[in-house]
Motif scaffolding. Structure first.
Motif, mmCIF file in Angstrom:
data_model
loop_
_atom_site.group_PDB
_atom_site.id
_atom_site.type_symbol
_atom_site.label_atom_id
_atom_site.label_comp_id
_atom_site.label_asym_id
_atom_site.label_seq_id
_atom_site.Cartn_x
_atom_site.Cartn_y
_atom_site.Cartn_z
ATOM 1 N N TYR A 53 0.863 -1.172 0.000
ATOM 2 C CA TYR A 53 0.000 0.000 0.000
ATOM 3 C C TYR A 53 0.897 1.218 0.000
ATOM 4 O O TYR A 53 2.111 1.119 0.197
ATOM 5 C CB TYR A 53 -0.934 0.002 1.212
ATOM 6 C CG TYR A 53 -0.327 0.452 2.512
ATOM 7 C CD1 TYR A 53 0.570 -0.357 3.209
ATOM 8 C CD2 TYR A 53 -0.632 1.691 3.065
ATOM 9 C CE1 TYR A 53 1.123 0.045 4.410
ATOM 10 C CE2 TYR A 53 -0.087 2.097 4.274
ATOM 11 C CZ TYR A 53 0.789 1.275 4.941
ATOM 12 O OH TYR A 53 1.331 1.682 6.130
ATOM 13 N N GLY A 54 0.336 2.405 -0.238
ATOM 14 C CA GLY A 54 1.130 3.626 -0.274
ATOM 15 C C GLY A 54 0.387 4.791 0.330
ATOM 16 O O GLY A 54 -0.827 4.744 0.538
ATOM 17 N N CYS A 55 1.112 5.854 0.637
ATOM 18 C CA CYS A 55 0.551 7.089 1.176
ATOM 19 C C CYS A 55 1.065 8.245 0.326
ATOM 20 O O CYS A 55 2.279 8.451 0.250
ATOM 21 C CB CYS A 55 0.965 7.289 2.631
ATOM 22 S SG CYS A 55 0.427 5.977 3.740
ATOM 23 N N VAL A 56 0.176 8.975 -0.329
ATOM 24 C CA VAL A 56 0.585 9.991 -1.295
ATOM 25 C C VAL A 56 -0.153 11.295 -1.050
ATOM 26 O O VAL A 56 -1.184 11.336 -0.379
ATOM 27 C CB VAL A 56 0.338 9.505 -2.746
ATOM 28 C CG1 VAL A 56 1.127 8.241 -3.044
ATOM 29 C CG2 VAL A 56 -1.148 9.264 -2.992
ATOM 30 N N THR A 57 0.373 12.362 -1.632
ATOM 31 C CA THR A 57 -0.287 13.662 -1.602
ATOM 32 C C THR A 57 -1.396 13.687 -2.643
ATOM 33 O O THR A 57 -1.579 12.758 -3.409
ATOM 34 C CB THR A 57 0.712 14.778 -1.898
ATOM 35 O OG1 THR A 57 1.207 14.612 -3.234
ATOM 36 C CG2 THR A 57 1.876 14.753 -0.915
ATOM 37 N N ALA A 58 -2.136 14.796 -2.675
ATOM 38 C CA ALA A 58 -3.235 14.928 -3.636
ATOM 39 C C ALA A 58 -2.739 14.769 -5.066
ATOM 40 O O ALA A 58 -3.363 14.095 -5.891
ATOM 41 C CB ALA A 58 -3.926 16.278 -3.454
ATOM 42 N N SER A 59 -1.585 15.388 -5.379
ATOM 43 C CA SER A 59 -1.045 15.298 -6.736
ATOM 44 C C SER A 59 -0.431 13.935 -7.022
ATOM 45 O O SER A 59 -0.167 13.605 -8.176
ATOM 46 C CB SER A 59 0.012 16.381 -6.962
ATOM 47 O OG SER A 59 -0.545 17.671 -6.801
ATOM 48 N N GLY A 60 -0.183 13.143 -5.975
ATOM 49 C CA GLY A 60 0.485 11.861 -6.146
ATOM 50 C C GLY A 60 -0.440 10.692 -6.388
ATOM 51 O O GLY A 60 0.035 9.563 -6.575
ATOM 52 N N CYS A 61 -1.756 10.908 -6.374
ATOM 53 C CA CYS A 61 -2.670 9.804 -6.646
ATOM 54 C C CYS A 61 -2.434 9.285 -8.062
ATOM 55 O O CYS A 61 -2.273 10.078 -9.003
ATOM 56 C CB CYS A 61 -4.123 10.247 -6.483
ATOM 57 S SG CYS A 61 -4.702 10.263 -4.768
ATOM 58 N N PRO A 62 -2.413 7.958 -8.235
ATOM 59 C CA PRO A 62 -2.148 7.388 -9.567
ATOM 60 C C PRO A 62 -3.177 7.831 -10.600
ATOM 61 O O PRO A 62 -4.283 8.282 -10.258
ATOM 62 C CB PRO A 62 -2.244 5.870 -9.310
ATOM 63 C CG PRO A 62 -2.000 5.709 -7.850
ATOM 64 C CD PRO A 62 -2.576 6.930 -7.202
ATOM 65 N N ALA A 63 -2.798 7.689 -11.877
ATOM 66 C CA ALA A 63 -3.717 8.004 -12.968
ATOM 67 C C ALA A 63 -4.998 7.188 -12.815
ATOM 68 O O ALA A 63 -4.981 6.059 -12.318
ATOM 69 C CB ALA A 63 -3.047 7.704 -14.308
ATOM 70 N N GLU A 64 -6.103 7.773 -13.230
ATOM 71 C CA GLU A 64 -7.415 7.135 -13.150
ATOM 72 C C GLU A 64 -7.937 7.013 -11.717
ATOM 73 O O GLU A 64 -8.866 6.242 -11.454
ATOM 74 C CB GLU A 64 -7.399 5.741 -13.806
ATOM 75 C CG GLU A 64 -6.831 5.710 -15.214
ATOM 76 C CD GLU A 64 -7.562 6.649 -16.165
ATOM 77 O OE1 GLU A 64 -8.784 6.795 -16.008
ATOM 78 O OE2 GLU A 64 -6.904 7.240 -17.037
ATOM 79 N N THR A 65 -7.335 7.740 -10.785
ATOM 80 C CA THR A 65 -7.876 7.803 -9.421
ATOM 81 C C THR A 65 -8.003 9.263 -9.011
ATOM 82 O O THR A 65 -7.337 10.137 -9.570
ATOM 83 C CB THR A 65 -6.993 7.067 -8.396
ATOM 84 O OG1 THR A 65 -5.759 7.779 -8.223
ATOM 85 C CG2 THR A 65 -6.708 5.637 -8.833
ATOM 86 N N ASN A 66 -8.831 9.517 -8.019
ATOM 87 C CA ASN A 66 -9.046 10.864 -7.508
ATOM 88 C C ASN A 66 -8.716 10.926 -6.027
ATOM 89 O O ASN A 66 -9.053 10.008 -5.267
ATOM 90 C CB ASN A 66 -10.507 11.292 -7.703
ATOM 91 C CG ASN A 66 -10.919 11.355 -9.151
ATOM 92 O OD1 ASN A 66 -10.230 11.958 -9.969
ATOM 93 N ND2 ASN A 66 -12.046 10.742 -9.481
#
Length: 493
Positions: A53-66
């Motif tokens: 699993y991962g923890c990302v910022t708003a801009s770091g969400c993978p493509a096709e996710t929000n």
């Protein structure tokens, strides 16, 4: 074993349970026994596997996710008590099946929310559907409920959804200008340590308690209602800095200049901004830890924009750890940043961020010369013992602005100076004119520029003891930056 290894630039007591997110998105997947949590505003990235699993910022969400706020709706029978399902953190939503927050083709903000705990009362009183209709209301209205009484707020709203899925769910696809819903949203904003300027939209969807007055004149709840809390969080720079509030009413109108502007965005090794950084790997010794790099943004506009000042709207740093080396000894860095920090917002560095700094007024770093067409800041890093090296990327959103606009502007405007340093531009105003403000609704020509840079460092242990192949290292061997956090949190299961 695959994994995401993420460092948190700021730690918060609030945490998102990624196991709950995973169960919500993949209800048929196996139950994970290991703890998976993300702190603060970092969002959970999960799959149907327990391996990573991962923890990302708003801009770091993978493509096709929000990037979305996690709200886990309940489904148990609620008896005679009112159920409230609140916010449970943040996640990268690959489906948008719970809540979508976006702008339509005409630039109007809308929400698309689906609730699945409608639970109509079969064979209930004849007026049950009317008293317990599912509607959308503002958080303000929801919070006006008086404790220990029946909840009655939802029936006062005209913002009604569409029943779908054979009556099992209700969908609210609503524009904030909808006359039946426009007063049912609360708008606010924050300056986030990791996401910069963030717009927030709060509301609830649910239905009232079924209540009546008994023969003694007392209020009784026959069956409890449900409140589902929803919240939209939009990183401003990811959405063109458009305020979702249609009543935001900016003081001035801004027109984007379409021509090309000569522009320089450079890192230097010295505070005189004379020794340009050449992109080579820097040894992280005491001298560099004390001095860091000096960054300068400068425009060379002519004609109508020549008198405009350089305004740093938002700058963010991203840390990519060195995880291995190629056969020729060149470094290999992780794909996803192990830490992100928005250190400049609306021209100001937060005074608590000691590893980033700028002058308290708009002057050259080593003199009192005013910096109209350029601005500067210092970016430092530090490392725990045994650091293996890293690549630091920094990106800045900048605007060429007329100086007079800063006399009176609002948060979210292209040219706005944060209240973290409200007097930083005062020295640029002439003593005769002072801080004057143009007339409201004046039109101003601006130019927005986005630029990125990077530098590379080796630490005390660089070149020795590369990890075993999946990038995992112990917390004591971690590179730290930003707020001088000297340990990494690793999410490899």
């Amino acid at each position: 074993m695959n994994f995401f290894a993420l460092s948190l630039a700021t730690l918060s007591s609030a945490q998102t349970d990624c196991n709950k997110v995973r169960s919500y998105l993949y209800p048929d997947a196996a139950v994970c026994t290991d703890e998976m949590k993300c702190s603060g505003e970092y969002a959970c990235v999960v799959s149907d596997s327990c391996a990573a699993y991962g923890c990302v910022t708003a801009s770091g969400c993978p493509a096709e996710t929000n990037y979305a706020v996690f709200t886990q709706q309940g489904s148990k029978e609620n008896g005679s008590g009112h159920e409230t399902y609140g916010l449970n953190g943040y996640f990268c939503d690959p489906l948008g099946h719970g809540l979508t927050c976006a702008f339509d083709g005409e630039g109007n903000f809308y929400v698309d929310a689906i609730v699945d705990n409608r639970r109509p009362w079969v064979d209930g009183p004849d007026d049950d559907d009317e008293k317990r209709k599912m509607t959308l209301i503002s958080k303000t209205k929801h919070d006006q409920h008086v404790p220990e009484t029946a909840f009655k707020q939802f029936s006062n709203s005209t913002c009604v959804g569409e029943v779908i899925a054979n009556g099992n769910k209700v969908r609210f696809n609503k524009n904030v200008n909808d006359p039946n819903c426009k007063d049912e949203f609360d708008f606010s904003h924050i300056i986030s340590d990791i996401n910069g300027l963030t717009y927030i939209v709060d509301f609830y969807i649910g239905f009232d308690d079924y209540w009546f007055i008994n023969e003694f004149g007392d209020e009784r709840i026959l069956r409890g209602g449900v409140s589902n809390q929803f919240q939209c969080r939009l990183k401003a720079s990811d959405h063109g800095w458009v305020d979702p509030n249609p009543q935001s009413n900016r003081n001035y109108n801004y027109v984007e200049y379409e021509g090309q502007i000569p522009f320089i965005f450079t890192a230097y090794n010295d505070p005189q901004f004379s020794d340009e950084y050449d992109g080579s790997v820097i040894e992280l010794d005491d001298e560099f830890e004390n001095n860091g790099l000096y960054i300068e943004a400068k425009h060379e506009a002519s004609d109508g924009l020549q008198s405009h000042i350089m305004h740093l709207r938002e700058c963010t740093s991203h840390n990519y750890r060195k995880i291995s080396e190629n056969n020729d000894g060149s470094p290999i860095y992780e794909d996803n940043p192990s830490g992100t920090f928005a250190f400049i917002n609306d021209g100001c560095i937060d005074n608590e961020i000691f590893t980033y700094s700028q002058k308290s007024s708009r002057t050259e770093w080593t003199s009192n010369v005013k910096t109209y067409v350029k601005d500067q800041f210092n970016l430092k890093v530090n490392a725990a013992s045994g650091a293996n090296g890293a690549m630091i990327k920094y990106s800045c959103e900048m605007v060429l602005c007329p100086l007079d606009v800063f006399g009176k502007s609002v948060v979210g405007s292209p040219c706005h100076l944060s209240d973290k340093c409200p007097n930083r531009y005062d020295n640029l105003f002439s003593t005769r004119a002072g801080r004057s403000s143009p007339a409201k609704n004046s039109n101003f020509l601006i130019k927005t520029i986005h630029q990125e840079g990077a530098f590379f460092i080796n630490g005390d242990g660089a070149g020795s003891g590369v990890d075993s192949g999946n990038g995992a290292q112990s917390g004591n061997d971690a590179f730290a930056f930003g707020l001088a956090i000297a340990s990494l949190l690793f999410f490899a299961l």
